[in-house]
Write a protein that holds these residues in place. Structure first.
Motif, PDB file in Angstrom:
ATOM      1  N   UNK A 166       0.876  -1.172   0.000  1.00 49.13           N
ATOM      2  CA  UNK A 166       0.000   0.000   0.000  1.00 49.13           C
ATOM      3  C   UNK A 166       0.912   1.221   0.000  1.00 49.13           C
ATOM      4  N   UNK A 167       0.790   2.040  -1.020  1.00 50.16           N
ATOM      5  CA  UNK A 167       1.645   3.219  -1.158  1.00 50.16           C
ATOM      6  C   UNK A 167       1.048   4.364  -0.347  1.00 50.16           C
ATOM      7  N   UNK A 168       1.807   4.850   0.640  1.00 47.44           N
ATOM      8  CA  UNK A 168       1.286   5.827   1.595  1.00 47.44           C
ATOM      9  C   UNK A 168       2.087   7.128   1.509  1.00 47.44           C
ATOM     10  N   UNK A 169       1.381   8.226   1.318  1.00 47.99           N
ATOM     11  CA  UNK A 169       2.001   9.546   1.350  1.00 47.99           C
ATOM     12  C   UNK A 169       1.929  10.081   2.773  1.00 47.99           C
ATOM     13  N   UNK A 170       3.008  10.718   3.229  1.00 41.91           N
ATOM     14  CA  UNK A 170       3.035  11.270   4.580  1.00 41.91           C
ATOM     15  C   UNK A 170       3.836  12.562   4.604  1.00 41.91           C
ATOM     16  N   UNK A 171       3.640  13.341   5.640  1.00 45.67           N
ATOM     17  CA  UNK A 171       4.279  14.654   5.773  1.00 45.67           C
ATOM     18  C   UNK A 171       5.254  14.597   6.942  1.00 45.67           C
ATOM     19  N   UNK A 198      -3.167  15.181  -0.497  1.00 45.50           N
ATOM     20  CA  UNK A 198      -4.452  14.826  -1.086  1.00 45.50           C
ATOM     21  C   UNK A 198      -4.381  14.796  -2.616  1.00 45.50           C
ATOM     22  N   UNK A 199      -3.794  15.821  -3.258  1.00 45.18           N
ATOM     23  CA  UNK A 199      -3.689  15.756  -4.720  1.00 45.18           C
ATOM     24  C   UNK A 199      -2.905  14.545  -5.214  1.00 45.18           C
ATOM     25  N   UNK A 200      -1.870  14.132  -4.469  1.00 40.75           N
ATOM     26  CA  UNK A 200      -1.072  12.979  -4.896  1.00 40.75           C
ATOM     27  C   UNK A 200      -1.886  11.687  -4.855  1.00 40.75           C
ATOM     28  N   UNK A 201      -2.734  11.551  -3.839  1.00 37.24           N
ATOM     29  CA  UNK A 201      -3.603  10.372  -3.781  1.00 37.24           C
ATOM     30  C   UNK A 201      -4.654  10.450  -4.887  1.00 37.24           C
ATOM     31  N   UNK A 202      -5.215  11.624  -5.090  1.00 34.06           N
ATOM     32  CA  UNK A 202      -6.191  11.810  -6.166  1.00 34.06           C
ATOM     33  C   UNK A 202      -5.616  11.432  -7.527  1.00 34.06           C
ATOM     34  N   UNK A 203      -4.343  11.784  -7.738  1.00 27.50           N
ATOM     35  CA  UNK A 203      -3.692  11.536  -9.024  1.00 27.50           C
ATOM     36  C   UNK A 203      -3.274  10.081  -9.205  1.00 27.50           C
ATOM     37  N   UNK A 204      -3.440   9.262  -8.173  1.00 31.58           N
ATOM     38  CA  UNK A 204      -3.082   7.862  -8.280  1.00 31.58           C
ATOM     39  C   UNK A 204      -1.628   7.564  -7.996  1.00 31.58           C
ATOM     40  N   UNK A 205      -0.875   8.566  -7.519  1.00 30.33           N
ATOM     41  CA  UNK A 205       0.531   8.325  -7.184  1.00 30.33           C
ATOM     42  C   UNK A 205       0.653   7.513  -5.898  1.00 30.33           C
ATOM     43  N   UNK A 206      -0.371   7.614  -5.042  1.00 30.82           N
ATOM     44  CA  UNK A 206      -0.407   6.882  -3.780  1.00 30.82           C
ATOM     45  C   UNK A 206      -1.793   6.295  -3.590  1.00 30.82           C
ATOM     46  N   UNK A 207      -1.857   5.269  -2.763  1.00 33.67           N
ATOM     47  CA  UNK A 207      -3.136   4.652  -2.459  1.00 33.67           C
ATOM     48  C   UNK A 207      -3.819   5.323  -1.280  1.00 33.67           C
ATOM     49  N   UNK A 208      -3.015   5.899  -0.393  1.00 31.94           N
ATOM     50  CA  UNK A 208      -3.562   6.483   0.832  1.00 31.94           C
ATOM     51  C   UNK A 208      -2.602   7.536   1.373  1.00 31.94           C
ATOM     52  N   UNK A 247     -14.900  14.797  -0.113  1.00 31.01           N
ATOM     53  CA  UNK A 247     -15.315  14.896  -1.505  1.00 31.01           C
ATOM     54  C   UNK A 247     -14.327  14.197  -2.440  1.00 31.01           C
ATOM     55  N   UNK A 248     -13.086  14.067  -1.983  1.00 31.22           N
ATOM     56  CA  UNK A 248     -12.058  13.514  -2.872  1.00 31.22           C
ATOM     57  C   UNK A 248     -11.371  12.269  -2.310  1.00 31.22           C
ATOM     58  N   UNK A 249     -11.472  12.036  -0.989  1.00 31.48           N
ATOM     59  CA  UNK A 249     -10.891  10.848  -0.378  1.00 31.48           C
ATOM     60  C   UNK A 249     -11.903  10.231   0.583  1.00 31.48           C
ATOM     61  N   UNK A 278     -11.459  17.361  16.243  1.00 36.54           N
ATOM     62  CA  UNK A 278     -12.022  16.670  15.088  1.00 36.54           C
ATOM     63  C   UNK A 278     -11.339  15.317  14.922  1.00 36.54           C
ATOM     64  N   UNK A 279     -11.970  14.409  14.169  1.00 34.71           N
ATOM     65  CA  UNK A 279     -11.326  13.122  13.920  1.00 34.71           C
ATOM     66  C   UNK A 279     -10.197  13.244  12.899  1.00 34.71           C
ATOM     67  N   UNK A 280      -9.144  12.485  13.140  1.00 33.35           N
ATOM     68  CA  UNK A 280      -8.061  12.346  12.172  1.00 33.35           C
ATOM     69  C   UNK A 280      -8.178  10.975  11.523  1.00 33.35           C
ATOM     70  N   UNK A 281      -7.908  10.908  10.237  1.00 27.52           N
ATOM     71  CA  UNK A 281      -8.106   9.637   9.557  1.00 27.52           C
ATOM     72  C   UNK A 281      -7.067   9.316   8.508  1.00 27.52           C
ATOM     73  N   UNK A 282      -7.120   8.077   8.069  1.00 28.03           N
ATOM     74  CA  UNK A 282      -6.334   7.606   6.938  1.00 28.03           C
ATOM     75  C   UNK A 282      -7.135   7.937   5.691  1.00 28.03           C
ATOM     76  N   UNK A 283      -6.603   8.786   4.836  1.00 21.44           N
ATOM     77  CA  UNK A 283      -7.299   9.169   3.612  1.00 21.44           C
ATOM     78  C   UNK A 283      -6.986   8.182   2.501  1.00 21.44           C
ATOM     79  N   UNK A 284      -8.012   7.519   1.988  1.00 27.56           N
ATOM     80  CA  UNK A 284      -7.834   6.461   0.990  1.00 27.56           C
ATOM     81  C   UNK A 284      -8.450   6.890  -0.335  1.00 27.56           C
ATOM     82  N   UNK A 285      -7.813   6.518  -1.423  1.00 33.09           N
ATOM     83  CA  UNK A 285      -8.325   6.833  -2.754  1.00 33.09           C
ATOM     84  C   UNK A 285      -9.748   6.322  -2.933  1.00 33.09           C
ATOM     85  N   UNK A 286     -10.597   7.157  -3.491  1.00 30.02           N
ATOM     86  CA  UNK A 286     -11.968   6.733  -3.759  1.00 30.02           C
ATOM     87  C   UNK A 286     -12.037   5.657  -4.833  1.00 30.02           C
TER      88      UNK A 286
END
Length: 318
Positions: free
Chosen positions: A69-74, A121-131, A144-146, A264-272
């Motif tokens: 699973x390809x994961x983007x992180x900061x 978020x844009x990187x996951x949207x673009x398919x570079x990462x899965x989450x 709306x996007x993840x 607020x809740x923090x979550x793992x953002x996954x590609x739609x």
């Protein structure tokens, strides 16, 4: 926040002696699974995590076959994601350890790659990462996007210089003052929304200064360019405790927001595009909640109270 960055004095750059230890055991793949080596079990924060075959089989074909699973992180954003040693590239942190536990449960690797926060978020949207796993606030806008699997709940905290020379005691005290915040973050939205409160009180607006990474905001705080840095309260607490051995910063203690502002809740953002992955992660997380692993991971970084009791999807309402 890129893979390589200058060493700062922030806590995120220091080696961790108390972080959760992650060790993996693996087996070879086969034609039906991955050719790459994938984990069958892991020890995370003292908890043994073993593969659930049914969850593994429910993964999307591409992920099951690649074993990753390809994961983007900061990085760094303590205590969620940090470099394990100064000048190194190996990662550690709450999100990283949770990823290793989820990977072991699902029988795949969660491979983390550092990215700038505003590019996650844009990187996951673009398919570079899965989450994306990076203390990412689950909000209606991002939904709306993840799709989000939520694992913690926390608010924002105010980090100030040691001794609090500007006498900041609450969010309202930031009106008319220069404040640092990471670009594209929930904390930026919180400051922007607070401008109307400042105006209603007849006070000047917050002088918002955005930075590509929170460590830059911390440097601005050190140099006196800003009087405060707004970030998640767990990150603020970790930074105050560890930067310069606790001598650089402190966290404002506002009794009216003991868990942080606008929790607020923090979550793992996954590609739609990967609903099967979202559901597999949610089920795996629930197992980690039920056996106490999630709380152990959070406790290893000093924030056991932020662990959720139920694995939910898209629970954010802000």
């Amino acid at each position: 926040m890129l893979l390589t960055r200058p060493i700062r004095h922030a806590a995120a750059a220091v080696a961790l002696s108390t972080a959760a230890v992650v060790s993996l055991a693996a087996c070879g793949g086969n034609a039906a699974d991955a050719a790459a080596v994938v984990p069958t079990r892991a020890t995370v924060a003292g908890a043994q995590v073993t593969r659930d075959q049914a969850l593994h089989d429910a993964l999307p074909d591409r992920i099951r076959q690649s074993g990753t699973v390809r994961v983007a992180t900061d990085v760094p954003y303590a205590p969620f994601e940090m470099f394990a040693t100064e000048g190194g590239s190996d990662l550690t942190g709450l999100d990283y350890d949770l990823g290793q536990a989820l990977g072991a449960k699902l029988g795949v690797r969660f491979a983390f790659t550092p990215q700038k926060f505003d590019g996650l978020v844009p990187a996951v949207q673009a398919g570079k990462f899965d989450a994306a796993m990076s203390a990412l606030t689950d909000s209606k806008e991002r939904q709306q996007v993840l799709d989000f699997v939520d694992y913690s709940v926390s608010g924002s905290g105010i980090l100030v210089a040691k001794g609090n020379p500007s006498a900041v005691t609450k969010l309202d005290d930031l009106c008319g003052r220069q404040v640092g915040v990471e670009a594209a973050s929930h904390q930026l939205q919180l400051l922007q929304a607070h401008q109307s409160t400042c105006a209603a009180a007849g006070r000047p607006p917050v002088g918002i200064q955005t930075f590509p990474k929170d460590s830059d905001a911390q440097l601005a705080l050190r140099s006196g360019k800003v009087v405060a840095d707004l970030l998640t309260k767990p990150a603020a607490g970790w930074t105050a405790k560890n930067a310069d051995g606790g001598a650089a910063f402190e966290v404002v203690d506002d009794p009216a927001a003991s868990s942080g502002y606008d929790a607020t809740p923090n979550g793992i953002g996954v590609s739609k595009q990967l609903p099967q992955l979202t559901e597999a992660i949610r089920k795996a997380l629930q197992q980690l909640i039920d056996d106490g692993t999630l709380t152990r991971i959070c406790a290893a970084y000093g924030v056991p109270s932020i662990a959720v009791k139920q694995a939910t999807e898209n629970a954010g309402v802000s």
